[in-house]
Motif scaffolding. Structure first.
Motif, PDB file in Angstrom:
ATOM      1  N   LYS A  87     -11.984  -0.562  -2.163  1.00  0.00           N
ATOM      2  CA  LYS A  87     -11.152  -1.742  -1.863  1.00  0.00           C
ATOM      3  C   LYS A  87     -11.935  -2.833  -1.125  1.00  0.00           C
ATOM      4  O   LYS A  87     -11.353  -3.720  -0.504  1.00  0.00           O
TER       5      LYS A  87
ATOM      6  N   GLY B 240      -5.035  -2.118  -6.779  1.00  0.00           N
ATOM      7  CA  GLY B 240      -3.889  -1.443  -6.188  1.00  0.00           C
ATOM      8  C   GLY B 240      -3.547  -1.934  -4.794  1.00  0.00           C
ATOM      9  O   GLY B 240      -2.883  -1.243  -4.024  1.00  0.00           O
ATOM     10  N   ILE B 241      -3.956  -3.147  -4.446  1.00  0.00           N
ATOM     11  CA  ILE B 241      -3.633  -3.703  -3.126  1.00  0.00           C
ATOM     12  C   ILE B 241      -2.328  -4.494  -3.202  1.00  0.00           C
ATOM     13  O   ILE B 241      -1.603  -4.611  -2.231  1.00  0.00           O
TER      14      ILE B 241
ATOM     15  N   ASP C  33       1.235  -4.896  -5.640  1.00  0.00           N
ATOM     16  CA  ASP C  33       1.954  -4.206  -6.704  1.00  0.00           C
ATOM     17  C   ASP C  33       2.470  -5.196  -7.742  1.00  0.00           C
ATOM     18  O   ASP C  33       2.250  -6.404  -7.615  1.00  0.00           O
TER      19      ASP C  33
ATOM     20  N   GLY D 180       0.335  -4.272  -0.025  1.00  0.00           N
ATOM     21  CA  GLY D 180       0.616  -3.027   0.689  1.00  0.00           C
ATOM     22  C   GLY D 180      -0.013  -3.018   2.083  1.00  0.00           C
ATOM     23  O   GLY D 180      -0.995  -3.702   2.346  1.00  0.00           O
TER      24      GLY D 180
ATOM     25  N   ARG E 240      -0.948   2.376   3.124  1.00  0.00           N
ATOM     26  CA  ARG E 240      -0.599   2.617   1.726  1.00  0.00           C
ATOM     27  C   ARG E 240      -1.767   2.301   0.788  1.00  0.00           C
ATOM     28  O   ARG E 240      -1.927   2.923  -0.252  1.00  0.00           O
ATOM     29  N   THR E 241      -2.553   1.317   1.179  1.00  0.00           N
ATOM     30  CA  THR E 241      -3.635   0.898   0.294  1.00  0.00           C
ATOM     31  C   THR E 241      -4.938   1.599   0.632  1.00  0.00           C
ATOM     32  O   THR E 241      -5.867   1.605  -0.163  1.00  0.00           O
TER      33      THR E 241
ATOM     34  N   CYS F  57      -6.181  -4.661   4.831  1.00  0.00           N
ATOM     35  CA  CYS F  57      -4.778  -5.055   4.769  1.00  0.00           C
ATOM     36  C   CYS F  57      -4.240  -5.072   6.185  1.00  0.00           C
ATOM     37  O   CYS F  57      -4.084  -4.029   6.822  1.00  0.00           O
TER      38      CYS F  57
ATOM     39  N   TYR G 227      -4.520  -9.638   2.979  1.00  0.00           N
ATOM     40  CA  TYR G 227      -5.762  -8.931   2.652  1.00  0.00           C
ATOM     41  C   TYR G 227      -6.928  -9.824   3.072  1.00  0.00           C
ATOM     42  O   TYR G 227      -7.045 -10.966   2.614  1.00  0.00           O
TER      43      TYR G 227
ATOM     44  N   VAL H  11       1.299   1.080  -8.667  1.00  0.00           N
ATOM     45  CA  VAL H  11       1.686   1.148  -7.250  1.00  0.00           C
ATOM     46  C   VAL H  11       2.949   0.329  -7.025  1.00  0.00           C
ATOM     47  O   VAL H  11       3.294  -0.524  -7.841  1.00  0.00           O
TER      48      VAL H  11
ATOM     49  N   PHE I 144       4.981  -1.283  -3.436  1.00  0.00           N
ATOM     50  CA  PHE I 144       5.012  -1.310  -1.968  1.00  0.00           C
ATOM     51  C   PHE I 144       6.360  -1.746  -1.425  1.00  0.00           C
ATOM     52  O   PHE I 144       6.530  -1.909  -0.232  1.00  0.00           O
TER      53      PHE I 144
END
Lengths: 675, 675
Positions: B436, B482-483, B485, B491, B495-496, B501, B510, B659, B661
């Motif tokens: 990430k 996947g940061i 959704d 997120g 979660r991420t 985040c 982010y 994903v 969130f």
């Protein structure tokens, strides 16, 4: 079809059969009858009023019943209630033809109504202005047809009036959306169709236009700018006004203005600004005088000499001051009115008549348009008197033109007691040949000075000076009374037998009016005044003579005095002075301001513009400035009336006394010798 | 006649026999070969250079001797001495054909030289500018022919170049006398022939014009005004520049500007002044940059959306803000350049491309001109990304167009760390799906942030913000990593799995770049940024979807991203974001600034202007603002990439993590409740 009703229109006499139920306006259109309509037959403009005939018309072979037209309808009743219809009148778009009919179209319902101009060359002119109003109904926009409002207006003008390819300036485009919505998509389009490119939308007005549109006819002279505000529906003049050309401060005659432009950086631009300010002021004055909104003034025509033409258009006139006197452009011009200072409708154009040559201008073209020498049976000489005189000589065979720099003496300038033609100015003079006593008339008073009540009547203005026509009459009368000799010398009191001849330095002056006892003015004609008039009239005569040489005649058949000032000149006095060639006095007439009239004609008629554009190409231009014989003619014309021409025709009416005051020519006075 | 020499021109292949002694230029004219000449064959302009062939040409069946052309003459020798001629080259007006010859016309000697444009719809365009220079020799005036200098110039252009009925504005007329005399009655007339009325004299230059004339191609956008200075002889771009539209201060998007005009008396006029000032500044900048005298810039083409179109022309845009969105005018316009603020040649005109509908402007027309969807075999979707997006969909059968108010988010406005595309701005982003961690590139540095030397290279500008293409990549990468959704929620760190985040109020951001330790900036993508991008891309996608409904397809054959900004958008990221409909990534291409290109094409080609004027009448306009399904499409397009379309073509290349969130959608976090 024989069972279709027969309709006969008067006064045109046009006739034909139309289906029963055809509206009179529609019948007129089909038969080519000139019946006006601004609203296009919607029963709101009332321009299509007609007079239906009744009874037997043996001449036309028909009998018209009471039922020839459909009954007076609601639309007509409503119009009659609100505005009033003359008895018997009908609206041509409402009245339908049911059986044989005779329909008279009154003059005010004719679109191309004829105007008869009274002048030496009387003529009938049809109204045919280049800017006209057209009522239109414009389809509303919808999402299915996302074209612009202007495109839908343009399509409506095409469908409803046959006007194709409309164009518009940005400021007009910027207004149309609001105007169209203001009166429910009904509007009057003011459209210019002058044959110079596509039709131009000058303005768009909400609903139906009330009243006429207007135009300006302007005679832009070196000394005076004169203008008329003219209604474009029937050509009537609503206001006339004039002002001094503000360029006067840069020089009184044209050549001094050309010199100013040559000698001063930015001088031409200064003069351009000055004349445009003058034009703007004149337009404002005319609009105010006639109580007309400047935005309703939608056309303008300007006539002027080449130097004024160039300065008005922002072109340096320097080339006009030197051979070969090439103008920058000589064709007619159509320019945006605001560009030359006219604060009228923003999108209006001004039409400038073509120049005949570097020294013969659009004003001469306007004189030709007004006086029509090309249609004369025998040679007619037209003299437009001004600071710069335009002279035209012609008949059916050919037309010649020249201009001559007379200077401003004829307009009262360069004259010791000279003044503009204004109340108080001496405009007429008579001198008793026996007593040598003068009688005068002044502007604003209808009495001669020897009539009872004159002094009282003159008291309001006073007697302030001599205007142009006054000085011409004064000098001619002095010549007829033996106070001035043929060479232009004023005689001393002992020679002329009147104490009104007073010494002034080495020369003499003739006192016309002396109120110095009561603290008033002394108005005299001085030797210098005579010399100034001699120079001016020699230039005029010399130019006319040059044209006669070229034409191969010794005397014109008749002479027309033109120019705002020309109208006030007495033909007899002009002949005695010799400012025009010899001619029987009854063959000399005045045409008023022929250049201004020419401008008005061009304003009212598209055909007249085409006519003069064609005519100027046929005119032979004669340049006085380089003609070797001009100088010779000028010198001979210095005498009063002339050194070599006996003025035989004039002599049949007037016998001029044979006096001579030159000291060398008379024995009883010792000749003065200069030291 | 068989004994006349045969001449074959290449590359055209045109051939024919001409009398021995015929100059090559004359032979080219007779055979319809495109050989340039400004001086009309007087041996001074050198535009007619040709390459004579020698030896055997079996293909053409001729053998050319050394004596095929007349010997190199004095005129050519003089030209070669002063300016230099390439080896073997001859002047076409001097070299005469004496026996069979093969003559090559090099590209630079072709008047209508062809320019190949590289784009999705590659095309060849012939240079055919509406303003061109014509060298003329004008007869001097003389007393026998007292016509104006302009009339003689006009006659010379007619006789020497076949240009009939020349007209000129007053300021140009005012200069011609001096110019004609300056170079001995030889001059270069700069003439506009655009089919809108008679040919117009834009300028008159003494003697022979050195170098080309220039034109401006301007893409007037809501946010940016971009322009190119183009040489009108070969279409090359000498300078390109852009500036912020000064109207920005009245509102960022079009509807806020329309509102400003509605709410403020004189508001429209204020905005008109602002945009005209901007156009003037741009013209000045381009002239300075290319070191070209503004007076040599003799034509301009402007493309813009309808609101900018109206404001630039001085028309209140209020009707464009409400159904049925009627423009004041929709046709192409030709207006005096100074009237819209362009300080180029005073008599130059600006050509404004036609509007397609109240919401679909001349910029869309320019895109059509550039991309030619009407010639596509399968439906091509063209998306011109900007504050207002123009969307066109079409093939040979039909072309649809709409516009969509995307707002300025795509240009970096309304984004917390957003900025214009300038050095220091983050323009590209990659996020490792495993760690990430992001990598970035900034404008002005050719390295990724994880490559050695980046920090040093970036030190000069710093890392200052995110530009439009940067934010698109960032959001798309966040989705792929996947940061973020599908609903657009960022997120939390737990979660991420990345500390980048960070919480921000009730949402998360982010962190792309954090230099706060060293006193630098913190650049993050916030939840608000994501929402702004979602709104913008939904409008874009919704508009495209509406056109596809209307066209009856579910997916276009290919997609072209246009707009100055469109060129910088990565097709893959645009697809992941769902700003465009689903399509295989390799079928998405960039066309650069298609509207600006369209403006350049129209500037260089009279035929192209006629083509687009015809084409716009055939385009079906779709109004997003009133289409009931637009709202539905807009809502469905809010998800990333889309709520209902599975983006199957994209899925073959990229698999997006599944994903979510949203607190309500996951069980391990208590749902927050608003109080």
């Amino acid at each position: 079809m024989a069972d279709e009703p027969l309709v006969i229109f008067t006064p045109s006499g046009k006739r034909g059969r139309v289906p029963s139920g055809t509206p009179v306006l529609e019948a007129a259109r089909r038969l080519g009858v000139d019946l006006d309509s601004v609203c296009g037959g919607r029963g709101i403009c009332s321009r299509c009023q007609i007079d239906p005939g009744r009874g037997a018309f043996p001449k036309h072979g028909v009998t018209v019943t009471e039922q020839a037209l459909s009954p007076f309808n609601e639309v007509e009743a409503r119009y009659d209630r609100i505005r009033g219809l003359k008895p018997g009148r009908r609206l041509g778009c409402q009245a339908r033809i049911l059986s044989d009919a005779v329909i008279d179209v009154p003059p005010e319902s004719q679109l191309h109504r004829q105007v008869i101009r009274k002048s030496a060359a009387e003529r009938v002119m049809a109204m045919d202005p280049v800017v006209r109003p057209f009522f239109v109904e414009v389809p509303e926009p919808d999402l299915a047809d996302p074209t612009g409002d202007f495109q839908r207006l343009s399509q409506a003008l095409s469908a409803q009036w046959g006007i194709e390819g409309l164009r518009a300036d940005l400021p007009v485009l910027a207004r149309i959306q609001q105007v169209l919505r203001k009166a429910g998509w009904k509007a009057t389009a003011v459209v210019r169709q002058d044959g110079q490119g596509a039709p131009l939308l000058i303005d768009l007005l909400p609903g139906l236009l009330e009243g006429p549109l207007f135009g300006l006819a302007i005679d832009l002279g070196s000394t005076t700018i004169a203008g008329h505000l003219v209604a474009l529906d029937d050509g009537r003049v609503l206001a006339s006004s004039g002002l001094m050309n503000p360029q006067i401060r840069f020089g009184e005659d044209l050549m001094s203005r050309v010199s100013y432009a040559m000698m001063n950086e930015g001088g031409a631009a200064e003069m351009t600004d000055a004349v445009r300010a003058g034009l703007g002021q004149l337009a404002q004055t005319l609009a105010d005088e006639a109580a007309v909104a400047p935005a309703r003034i939608v056309d303008a025509v300007i006539v002027c000499n080449p130097v004024m033409h160039h300065l008005m258009l922002g072109i340096d006139p320097v080339e006009l001051g030197q051979a070969p006197f090439a103008p920058a452009t000589s064709d007619s011009m159509t320019v945006p009115a605001p560009d030359i200072g006219l604060g009228i409708a923003a999108a209006a154009r001004a039409y400038v008549l073509p120049i005949i040559a570097g020294h013969v201008g659009a004003d001469a073209a306007a004189v030709v348009l007004s006086e029509q020498p090309q249609n004369a049976d025998a040679p007619v000489l037209i003299v437009d008197v001004g600071t710069n005189a335009e002279i035209v000589l012609g008949d059916r065979s050919r037309v010649l033109a020249c201009s001559s720099p007379t200077g401003p003496a004829f307009e009262g300038a360069q004259i010791s007691a000279g003044q503009r033609a204004a109340p108080g100015a001496i405009e007429r003079v008579r001198i008793d040949p026996a007593t040598k006593e003068p009688r005068i008339r002044i502007i604003g008073v209808d009495l001669w000075s020897d009539e009872p009540g004159f002094a009282q009547a003159a008291a309001t203005t006073g007697i302030t000076g001599i205007c142009g026509s006054g000085i011409i009459e004064a000098v001619a009368e002095m010549r007829m009374a033996g106070i001035v000799d043929a060479s232009g010398l004023i005689g001393a009191a002992d020679r002329t037998g009147t104490a009104r001849c007073v010494p002034q330095g080495r020369t003499h002056a003739y006192v016309l009016h002396d109120a110095t006892d009561s603290g008033g003015s002394l108005i005299a004609v001085t030797q210098g005044d005579i010399r100034a008039i001699q120079l001016a009239k020699s230039a005029l005569h010399g130019g006319a003579r040059l044209l006669m040489d070229e034409f191969g005649i010794d005397r014109p058949d008749r002479i027309v005095l033109a120019g705002a000032f020309g109208a006030h000149i007495s033909p007899l006095h002009a002949l005695v002075l010799g400012m025009i060639p010899d001619c029987p006095p009854d063959r000399v007439t005045s045409a008023g301001n022929a250049a201004g009239t020419g401008a008005r004609i061009a304003l009212c008629s598209r055909a007249a513009r085409a006519e003069i554009e064609d005519q100027v190409t046929r005119i032979t231009r004669v340049e006085t400035a380089i003609a070797p014989r001009f100088q010779e003619h000028f010198v001979a014309a210095n005498a009063i009336p002339h050194a070599t021409d006996p003025f035989a025709a004039l002599a049949e009416t007037v016998t001029l006394p044979d006096v001579a005051f030159n000291s060398g020519a008379t024995a009883d006075r010792p000749r003065r010798r200069r030291r």
